[in-house]
Design a protein around this motif. Structure first.
Motif, PDB file in Angstrom:
ATOM      1  N   TRP A  22       0.926  -1.121  -0.078  1.00 45.25           N
ATOM      2  CA  TRP A  22      -0.186   0.127   0.020  1.00 45.25           C
ATOM      3  C   TRP A  22       0.738   1.260   0.021  1.00 45.25           C
ATOM      4  CZ3 TRP A  22      -3.649   3.133  -0.934  1.00 45.25           C
ATOM      5  CH2 TRP A  22      -3.841   4.358  -0.184  1.00 45.25           C
ATOM      6  N   LEU A  23       1.990   1.159   0.751  1.00 42.96           N
ATOM      7  CA  LEU A  23       2.761   2.417   0.910  1.00 42.96           C
ATOM      8  C   LEU A  23       3.520   2.710  -0.489  1.00 42.96           C
ATOM      9  CD1 LEU A  23       4.457   1.835   4.359  1.00 42.96           C
ATOM     10  CD2 LEU A  23       2.703   3.840   3.781  1.00 42.96           C
ATOM     11  N   ILE A  24       4.030   1.694  -1.006  1.00 44.38           N
ATOM     12  CA  ILE A  24       4.535   1.622  -2.550  1.00 44.38           C
ATOM     13  C   ILE A  24       3.583   2.454  -3.560  1.00 44.38           C
ATOM     14  CG2 ILE A  24       5.605   0.548  -4.543  1.00 44.38           C
ATOM     15  CD1 ILE A  24       6.687  -1.451  -2.247  1.00 44.38           C
ATOM     16  N   TYR A  25       2.306   1.802  -3.328  1.00 47.15           N
ATOM     17  CA  TYR A  25       1.240   2.376  -4.205  1.00 47.15           C
ATOM     18  C   TYR A  25       0.879   3.696  -4.022  1.00 47.15           C
ATOM     19  CZ  TYR A  25      -3.488   3.029  -6.324  1.00 47.15           C
ATOM     20  OH  TYR A  25      -4.550   3.335  -6.827  1.00 47.15           O
ATOM     21  N   ALA A  26       0.874   3.950  -2.874  1.00 44.96           N
ATOM     22  CA  ALA A  26       0.530   5.379  -2.370  1.00 44.96           C
ATOM     23  C   ALA A  26       1.660   6.334  -2.736  1.00 44.96           C
ATOM     24  CB  ALA A  26       0.238   5.563  -0.988  1.00 44.96           C
ATOM     25  N   LEU A  27       2.873   6.165  -2.558  1.00 45.46           N
ATOM     26  CA  LEU A  27       3.790   6.695  -2.863  1.00 45.46           C
ATOM     27  C   LEU A  27       3.914   7.134  -4.521  1.00 45.46           C
ATOM     28  CD1 LEU A  27       6.566   8.077  -2.168  1.00 45.46           C
ATOM     29  CD2 LEU A  27       7.636   6.066  -2.519  1.00 45.46           C
ATOM     30  N   LEU A  28       3.952   6.113  -5.233  1.00 47.11           N
ATOM     31  CA  LEU A  28       3.652   6.107  -6.688  1.00 47.11           C
ATOM     32  C   LEU A  28       2.363   6.941  -7.282  1.00 47.11           C
ATOM     33  CD1 LEU A  28       4.762   2.466  -7.746  1.00 47.11           C
ATOM     34  CD2 LEU A  28       6.384   4.700  -7.841  1.00 47.11           C
ATOM     35  N   THR A  29       1.421   7.098  -6.466  1.00 46.79           N
ATOM     36  CA  THR A  29       0.332   7.563  -6.811  1.00 46.79           C
ATOM     37  C   THR A  29       0.029   8.859  -6.292  1.00 46.79           C
ATOM     38  OG1 THR A  29      -0.988   6.261  -5.626  1.00 46.79           O
ATOM     39  CG2 THR A  29      -1.246   5.474  -7.509  1.00 46.79           C
ATOM     40  N   ASP A  30       1.101   9.461  -5.552  1.00 50.25           N
ATOM     41  CA  ASP A  30       1.090  10.577  -4.840  1.00 50.25           C
ATOM     42  C   ASP A  30      -0.056  10.906  -3.896  1.00 50.25           C
ATOM     43  OD1 ASP A  30       2.128  13.337  -4.410  1.00 50.25           O
ATOM     44  OD2 ASP A  30       1.083  14.133  -6.005  1.00 50.25           O
ATOM     45  N   GLN A  31      -0.365   9.872  -3.031  1.00 53.07           N
ATOM     46  CA  GLN A  31      -1.371  10.023  -2.043  1.00 53.07           C
ATOM     47  C   GLN A  31      -0.567  10.245  -0.550  1.00 53.07           C
ATOM     48  OE1 GLN A  31      -4.727   7.067  -2.473  1.00 53.07           O
ATOM     49  NE2 GLN A  31      -3.711   6.362  -4.305  1.00 53.07           N
ATOM     50  N   LEU A  32       0.559  10.511  -0.428  1.00 54.21           N
ATOM     51  CA  LEU A  32       1.106  10.679   0.846  1.00 54.21           C
ATOM     52  C   LEU A  32       1.344  12.235   1.380  1.00 54.21           C
ATOM     53  CD1 LEU A  32       3.457   7.499   0.772  1.00 54.21           C
ATOM     54  CD2 LEU A  32       1.454   7.729   1.952  1.00 54.21           C
ATOM     55  N   GLY A  33       0.793  13.042   0.673  1.00 52.64           N
ATOM     56  CA  GLY A  33       1.084  14.461   1.110  1.00 52.64           C
ATOM     57  C   GLY A  33       2.262  15.092   0.634  1.00 52.64           C
ATOM     58  N   ALA A  34       2.351  16.223   1.170  1.00 49.90           N
ATOM     59  CA  ALA A  34       3.529  16.953   0.966  1.00 49.90           C
ATOM     60  C   ALA A  34       4.824  16.586   1.115  1.00 49.90           C
ATOM     61  CB  ALA A  34       3.549  18.456   1.627  1.00 49.90           C
ATOM     62  N   ASN A  35       5.024  15.521   2.040  1.00 48.78           N
ATOM     63  CA  ASN A  35       6.497  14.990   2.375  1.00 48.78           C
ATOM     64  C   ASN A  35       6.252  13.684   2.260  1.00 48.78           C
ATOM     65  OD1 ASN A  35       9.009  14.236   3.132  1.00 48.78           O
ATOM     66  ND2 ASN A  35       9.073  16.127   4.521  1.00 48.78           N
ATOM     67  N   PRO A  36       6.078  12.876   1.310  1.00 46.44           N
ATOM     68  CA  PRO A  36       5.753  11.477   1.024  1.00 46.44           C
ATOM     69  C   PRO A  36       7.091  10.500   1.703  1.00 46.44           C
ATOM     70  CG  PRO A  36       6.344  12.425  -0.974  1.00 46.44           C
ATOM     71  CD  PRO A  36       6.346  13.449  -0.278  1.00 46.44           C
ATOM     72  N   ILE A  37       8.266  11.029   1.505  1.00 49.91           N
ATOM     73  CA  ILE A  37       9.214  10.261   2.119  1.00 49.91           C
ATOM     74  C   ILE A  37       9.152  10.107   3.582  1.00 49.91           C
ATOM     75  CG2 ILE A  37      11.512  10.018   2.213  1.00 49.91           C
ATOM     76  CD1 ILE A  37      10.744   9.179  -0.417  1.00 49.91           C
ATOM     77  N   GLU A  38       8.808  11.351   4.237  1.00 48.77           N
ATOM     78  CA  GLU A  38       8.495  11.279   5.649  1.00 48.77           C
ATOM     79  C   GLU A  38       7.600  10.325   6.067  1.00 48.77           C
ATOM     80  OE1 GLU A  38       7.020  14.515   8.989  1.00 48.77           O
ATOM     81  OE2 GLU A  38       8.403  15.323   7.504  1.00 48.77           O
ATOM     82  N   ALA A  39       6.284  10.289   5.275  1.00 50.43           N
ATOM     83  CA  ALA A  39       5.097   9.692   5.425  1.00 50.43           C
ATOM     84  C   ALA A  39       5.734   8.119   5.516  1.00 50.43           C
ATOM     85  CB  ALA A  39       4.093  10.004   4.693  1.00 50.43           C
TER      86      ALA A  39
END
Length: 200
Positions: A22-39
């Motif tokens: 899920w985290l990989i998918y959310a990262l690739l689809t820009d669903q983790l907010g302004a700071n995805p790496i931190e999320a």
């Protein structure tokens, strides 16, 4: 029966990979907010803590339900705890500190929550290395058990690390701390009963 256990282990393995998927998918689809790496870094750490707690729940579940098969999943869940903790640590070292040893050392020294998180990760390493049947036999059952009691210190340190990391709503880390103290209380209660039985 063995085929049933093997099928369940496969299912547990697949389910255990879902958070990362899920985290990989959310990262690739820009669903983790302004700071995805931190999320991703934060969430992999939280999932490591959750897997540690689920691992600790195995023994109480076995004792309360009488279903001994639960123990067959404990090693896998413990290894997934280390897996998510390793991803969490690598993201911090690589994406936050760019593997700069000097900056990493300064961060560990200056920020207590980083110090605590680093200690809890380091303590996980010997438990992971000695998780095999071969290592259990080499250490001996008593020494192996004593070493693996470190998991209780690790889960407390991990909860404190999470509590210190969260800046506003601390409800979630407090819930984990409460569950941890309940698990520790249950362990102490069982140990007390065992000591009484031995004395008799």
């Amino acid at each position: 029966m063995q085929k049933h256990i093997t099928s369940l282990k496969r299912l547990v393995f697949i389910i255990s990979l879902l958070p990362l998927s899920w985290l990989i998918y959310a990262l690739l689809t820009d669903q983790l907010g302004a700071n995805p790496i931190e999320a991703v870094t934060r969430d992999t750490g939280v999932w490591a803590l959750r897997f540690i707690m689920v691992t600790l729940l195995i023994s109480p579940l076995r004792k309360l339900t009488g279903i001994n098969q639960f123990i067959r999943f404990r090693r896998m869940l413990g290894l997934f705890a280390f897996f998510y903790a390793s991803v969490h640590m690598l993201l911090y070292l690589g994406m936050d500190q760019f593997f700069d040893v000097h900056e990493i050392w300064l961060d560990i020294v200056k920020r207590p929550f980083i110090t605590i998180g680093f200690i809890s990760f380091v303590l996980l390493i010997p438990l992971t290395i000695t998780s095999t049947d071969k290592m259990m036999k080499r250490l001996g059952g008593r020494r192996w058990k004593k070493l693996h009691y470190l998991i209780y210190l690790i889960v407390v340190l991990s909860c404190v690390h999470f509590y210190m990391l969260v800046k506003q709503d601390k409800t979630e880390p407090l819930i984990y701390l409460l569950i941890t103290f309940l698990l520790l209380g249950f362990r102490l209660f069982i140990q007390h009963r065992r000591n009484q039985s031995t004395a008799l």
